[in-house]
Design a protein around this motif. Structure first.
Motif, PDB file in Angstrom:
ATOM      1  N   GLU A  46      80.533  69.501 -33.878  1.00  0.00           N
ATOM      2  CA  GLU A  46      81.631  69.359 -34.834  1.00  0.00           C
ATOM      3  C   GLU A  46      81.874  70.673 -35.581  1.00  0.00           C
ATOM      4  OE1 GLU A  46      82.836  65.383 -36.786  1.00  0.00           O
ATOM      5  OE2 GLU A  46      80.673  65.564 -37.117  1.00  0.00           O
ATOM      6  N   THR A 242      78.066  74.234 -33.740  1.00  0.00           N
ATOM      7  CA  THR A 242      78.291  73.298 -34.833  1.00  0.00           C
ATOM      8  C   THR A 242      78.421  74.107 -36.116  1.00  0.00           C
ATOM      9  OG1 THR A 242      76.850  71.718 -33.702  1.00  0.00           O
ATOM     10  CG2 THR A 242      77.387  71.251 -36.002  1.00  0.00           C
ATOM     11  N   THR A 258      87.485  70.410 -36.302  1.00  0.00           N
ATOM     12  CA  THR A 258      87.659  69.122 -35.643  1.00  0.00           C
ATOM     13  C   THR A 258      87.803  68.019 -36.695  1.00  0.00           C
ATOM     14  OG1 THR A 258      85.242  68.851 -35.505  1.00  0.00           O
ATOM     15  CG2 THR A 258      86.357  69.798 -33.599  1.00  0.00           C
ATOM     16  N   ARG A 259      87.317  68.316 -37.924  1.00  0.00           N
ATOM     17  CA  ARG A 259      87.429  67.368 -39.031  1.00  0.00           C
ATOM     18  C   ARG A 259      87.548  68.156 -40.332  1.00  0.00           C
ATOM     19  NH1 ARG A 259      82.915  63.598 -41.216  1.00  0.00           N
ATOM     20  NH2 ARG A 259      81.677  64.520 -39.552  1.00  0.00           N
TER      21      ARG A 259
END
Length: 294
Positions: A46, A242, A258-259
């Motif tokens: 992520e 990450t 991604t978020r």
């Protein structure tokens, strides 16, 4: 009458799929509550962008992820290990968590390559010293054991000279990767802000981390130097690293994350994919924030 100290919130078994998991994370300075009961999971691969107004708790949240700030309550799990547990070797866990600060934090009395080599050499020297100590005591114990009961010695496999040679080779490879191999013998004070921040990132990468934590990595840079640092972070993102990035660069957050997490008042009040957060926000505070920064 003396007030009883509040008991810490008990931990529950962390999600094995989460690389980092925080449970009821709270941080207070006296009466000021900076983080307010945050529970969150971050999985491998992520790219999390943390945005929000000044004073919302973004940097404190990031620093609590590797316990540079001790939480007042709650738990931080990294690869299933509770970093708030005194039985856990926090320094061993931090080896796998790269951290990049606003102000570079390079050692000005060391040249670039020594800055990059410092942590890997120090850590492996510690491991070598521990191995030699264990082997010393094993030899002593083996003197009093029967031949078939003797414990084998630990083979570390590297001498101190080999450790330094490999660390230097790796540092040069990393510098080549970011186009600064010619600065290996330069001192940080002779470099631009953008160059220093890229070297700070490479220094963290030299430890081969599982996750990179960035605390507003471009906030101390002149505008023309921001792009070169963001491009390096984008390259890391494309490579699958990450990462958790506290940033005020909304375009960058939208492109790389991604978020996206929006923090306000010590809480994560809204989060989701970048398109959702930036184009269709639900929270009124987030709408107001975006209206001022976009």
């Amino acid at each position: 009458m003396k007030e009883n100290k509040k008991e810490k919130t008990p931990a529950v078994a962390p999600d094995p799929a989460a690389l980092i998991e925080v449970q009821h994370l709270t941080k207070s300075y006296g009466q000021l509550k900076v983080l307010d009961d945050i529970s969150e999971k971050i999985t491998e691969g992520e790219k999390i962008a943390v945005i929000g107004p000044s004073g919302s708790g973004k940097s404190t949240f990031l620093r609590c992820l590797n316990v540079l700030e001790d939480p007042s309550d709650g738990h931080v799990f990294f690869e299933g290990n509770d970093l708030c547990d005194l039985k856990v070797d926090i320094n061993l866990q931090r080896r796998r968590m790269g951290m990049v600060f606003q102000q570079f934090n390079l050692f000005n009395n060391m040249n670039v390559i020594k800055n990059i080599m410092l942590a890997p050499v120090h850590v492996q020297k510690q491991d070598l010293r521990k191995t030699r100590t264990k082997n010393f005591f094993t030899r002593i114990k083996n003197l009093f054991r029967k031949k078939d009961k003797r414990e084998p010695l630990i083979n570390y496999g590297k001498t101190l000279k080999q450790i330094k040679i490999e660390a230097r080779e790796n540092a040069l490879r990393l510098l080549e990767r970011i186009g600064l191999a010619d600065k290996a013998d330069a001192y940080p004070s002779t470099l631009s802000g953008g160059q220093r921040q890229r070297i700070a990132i490479v220094r963290a990468l030299a430890m081969n981390p599982k996750v990179m934590l960035f605390d507003e990595p471009t906030s101390a840079l002149d505008p023309e130097m921001v792009g070169e640092v963001l491009e390096l972070i984008k390259e890391l993102a494309r490579g699958g690293m990450t990462m958790v990035i506290v940033t005020h660069e909304m375009g960058f957050a939208r492109e790389v994350a991604t978020r996206v997490m929006f923090m306000d008042g010590g809480k994560i009040v809204e989060q989701g994919p970048p398109d959702q957060v930036f184009e269709s926000p639900d929270n009124p505070r987030l709408k107001d924030f975006l209206s001022k920064v976009l």
